[in-house]
Design an enzyme around this catalytic site. Sequence first.
Site, mmCIF file in Angstrom:
data_model
loop_
_atom_site.group_PDB
_atom_site.id
_atom_site.type_symbol
_atom_site.label_atom_id
_atom_site.label_comp_id
_atom_site.label_asym_id
_atom_site.label_seq_id
_atom_site.Cartn_x
_atom_site.Cartn_y
_atom_site.Cartn_z
ATOM 1 N N ARG A 154 -123.297 6.044 -60.146
ATOM 2 C CA ARG A 154 -122.273 5.746 -60.895
ATOM 3 C C ARG A 154 -122.006 4.354 -61.236
ATOM 4 O O ARG A 154 -122.473 3.890 -62.191
ATOM 5 C CB ARG A 154 -121.019 6.350 -60.112
ATOM 6 C CG ARG A 154 -119.631 6.359 -60.957
ATOM 7 C CD ARG A 154 -118.615 6.800 -59.760
ATOM 8 N NE ARG A 154 -118.284 5.882 -58.724
ATOM 9 C CZ ARG A 154 -117.346 5.183 -58.926
ATOM 10 N NH1 ARG A 154 -116.750 4.667 -59.870
ATOM 11 N NH2 ARG A 154 -117.348 4.313 -57.606
ATOM 12 N N THR A 211 -129.052 8.259 -51.866
ATOM 13 C CA THR A 211 -130.269 8.128 -52.666
ATOM 14 C C THR A 211 -130.866 6.791 -52.798
ATOM 15 O O THR A 211 -131.908 6.785 -52.909
ATOM 16 C CB THR A 211 -129.287 8.226 -54.126
ATOM 17 O OG1 THR A 211 -128.202 9.319 -53.985
ATOM 18 C CG2 THR A 211 -130.337 8.592 -55.366
ATOM 19 N N ARG A 213 -121.232 3.126 -44.913
ATOM 20 C CA ARG A 213 -120.759 2.239 -46.235
ATOM 21 C C ARG A 213 -119.207 2.041 -45.715
ATOM 22 O O ARG A 213 -118.790 3.071 -45.148
ATOM 23 C CB ARG A 213 -120.772 3.148 -47.199
ATOM 24 C CG ARG A 213 -120.409 2.381 -48.682
ATOM 25 C CD ARG A 213 -120.891 3.066 -49.929
ATOM 26 N NE ARG A 213 -120.399 2.329 -51.018
ATOM 27 C CZ ARG A 213 -120.360 2.947 -52.030
ATOM 28 N NH1 ARG A 213 -120.768 4.231 -52.391
ATOM 29 N NH2 ARG A 213 -120.348 2.064 -53.518
ATOM 30 N N SER A 271 -115.976 6.947 -54.260
ATOM 31 C CA SER A 271 -117.265 7.333 -54.585
ATOM 32 C C SER A 271 -117.231 8.888 -54.554
ATOM 33 O O SER A 271 -117.511 9.575 -55.483
ATOM 34 C CB SER A 271 -118.528 6.847 -53.778
ATOM 35 O OG SER A 271 -119.847 7.350 -54.490
ATOM 36 N N HIS A 319 -126.753 14.725 -43.487
ATOM 37 C CA HIS A 319 -125.694 14.288 -43.241
ATOM 38 C C HIS A 319 -124.767 14.533 -41.940
ATOM 39 O O HIS A 319 -123.698 14.397 -41.744
ATOM 40 C CB HIS A 319 -124.511 14.752 -44.280
ATOM 41 C CG HIS A 319 -124.818 14.312 -45.813
ATOM 42 N ND1 HIS A 319 -125.141 13.046 -45.873
ATOM 43 C CD2 HIS A 319 -124.770 15.093 -46.894
ATOM 44 C CE1 HIS A 319 -125.470 12.867 -47.293
ATOM 45 N NE2 HIS A 319 -125.152 14.073 -47.925
HETATM 46 N N1 PPS Z 1 -130.120 2.421 -56.086
HETATM 47 C C1 PPS Z 1 -128.705 2.267 -55.708
HETATM 48 N N2 PPS Z 1 -128.296 1.214 -55.112
HETATM 49 C C2 PPS Z 1 -127.098 0.849 -54.874
HETATM 50 N N3 PPS Z 1 -126.141 1.916 -54.849
HETATM 51 C C3 PPS Z 1 -126.659 3.130 -55.440
HETATM 52 C C4 PPS Z 1 -128.165 3.248 -55.834
HETATM 53 N N4 PPS Z 1 -128.227 4.584 -56.174
HETATM 54 C C5 PPS Z 1 -127.133 5.279 -56.014
HETATM 55 N N5 PPS Z 1 -126.101 4.468 -55.723
HETATM 56 C C6 PPS Z 1 -124.783 4.504 -55.301
HETATM 57 O O1 PPS Z 1 -124.337 5.292 -54.013
HETATM 58 C C7 PPS Z 1 -123.383 6.324 -54.327
HETATM 59 C C8 PPS Z 1 -123.940 7.774 -53.976
HETATM 60 O O2 PPS Z 1 -123.963 7.852 -52.660
HETATM 61 P P1 PPS Z 1 -125.287 8.940 -52.030
HETATM 62 O O3 PPS Z 1 -126.406 8.516 -52.756
HETATM 63 O O4 PPS Z 1 -124.963 8.832 -50.641
HETATM 64 O O5 PPS Z 1 -124.547 10.293 -52.593
HETATM 65 S S1 PPS Z 1 -125.136 11.759 -51.806
HETATM 66 O O6 PPS Z 1 -124.209 11.642 -50.729
HETATM 67 O O7 PPS Z 1 -126.590 11.762 -51.701
HETATM 68 O O8 PPS Z 1 -124.498 12.422 -52.757
HETATM 69 C C9 PPS Z 1 -122.867 5.971 -55.633
HETATM 70 O O9 PPS Z 1 -121.732 4.928 -55.429
HETATM 71 P P2 PPS Z 1 -120.388 4.725 -56.284
HETATM 72 O O10 PPS Z 1 -121.146 3.952 -57.617
HETATM 73 O O11 PPS Z 1 -119.819 3.735 -55.521
HETATM 74 O O12 PPS Z 1 -119.952 6.127 -56.739
HETATM 75 C C10 PPS Z 1 -124.211 5.394 -56.260
HETATM 76 O O13 PPS Z 1 -123.621 4.749 -57.454
#
Ligand code: PPS
Length: 331
Positions: A296, A83, A159, A167, A137
């Site tokens: 999250r 995201t 990551r 996550s 993916h």
């Molecule tokens: N802007 C920004 N900056 C930093 N981190 C962010 C951001 N946006 C989303 N997140 C965190 O990314 C985690 C979701 O991963 P993805 O976006 O890859 O999810 S998905 O695969 O598209 O469903 C999820 O991580 P966790 O918080 O550890 O669960 C999100 O909180």
Amino acid sequence: MDCPQDDLQVISSQGEVLPQSNEFQELLQSLPIRKSMMNTPIYLYNGIWIDESCLKAMIAFQQNFQAQDTDIILVTTPKSGTTWLKSLVFTITRRFQYTISDENHPLVTTNPHGLVPFFEIVYPHNHVGTPRLFATHLQYTLLPESIKTCKCKIIYLCRNPRDTFVSTWHFVHKMKSKLDPSWQFPSLEESFDQFCEGVSKFGPFWEQILQYWKLSNERPEKVLFLKYEELKDDIIAQCKKMADFMNFSFSSEEENEGVIKDIAEFCSFEHLSNLEVNKQTEQHSVPWVDNGLFFRKGEIGDWKNLITLSMAEKLDQLVEQKLQGSGLKLN
Ligand SMILES: Nc1ncnc2c1ncn2[C@@H]1O[C@H](COP(=O)(O)OS(=O)(=O)O)[C@@H](OP(=O)(O)O)[C@H]1O
């Protein structure tokens, strides 16, 4: 990324809805099957674990997608920062079209997943603007030939697997309470063991990471390899790297005016997660998934709050063994 089972349609390049063919059913029946972290079936197809609806869309994508030289493809393992990457790449490449101070900037009104579609969720997509931006993916070996042979570029983001697993776990369990609170889920330990076996959606995760890592070394003009932790550590440097790679370099005027810093702040977790569109529990940029579920904590090291030290060590050992000799370290 979890894919819903029932409400997806796969559409051919001529725009027809593809029927649930006998051939597809026969294919499914011939594949090894396991249960996902959500307790839904996933199938082993050409080296990856994938659910039925994503498999259908993936096959349509493999058969029909024609890449263009200017396309930019974002590749991630689920829950590794997709995201965030989508928002950064969209903002950087569209910055002459939409200034981030514009209250109607697309990212203010639309979740990043609504702007950069996944190939394997619904295929094909209506695409607006240039360069075309897509996400997936999928492992490199499963991408259509045209992506491999044309001059389009791939940005890969991974990551730390500890945080990725944690996550994913939280995501799945939030989905669970939304779908059906009585749904039976595998335990944390069972899910973790499966993840370590490589049985997770689009996994084994290490196969995907290694494929793009190797390619980024062999063809650095084709694949840019990024890490979530490095984005957190120095987002300005990583934005510059991305912009240079995509041939959207920042000018020295832009640098002096603080444009990169503004973009980084605009796409930060704090900003995006507080936008009304991304707090939504009823709005879906990916079928079935509330926009709010993509945000999250957005922190490094949250694994400590869920898995034990011995689980973390087990995962570290596995990763070390899988990446041995590659020169890649995930920390
Ligand atoms: N802007 C920004 N900056 C930093 N981190 C962010 C951001 N946006 C989303 N997140 C965190 O990314 C985690 C979701 O991963 P993805 O976006 O890859 O999810 S998905 O695969 O598209 O469903 C999820 O991580 P966790 O918080 O550890 O669960 C999100 O909180």
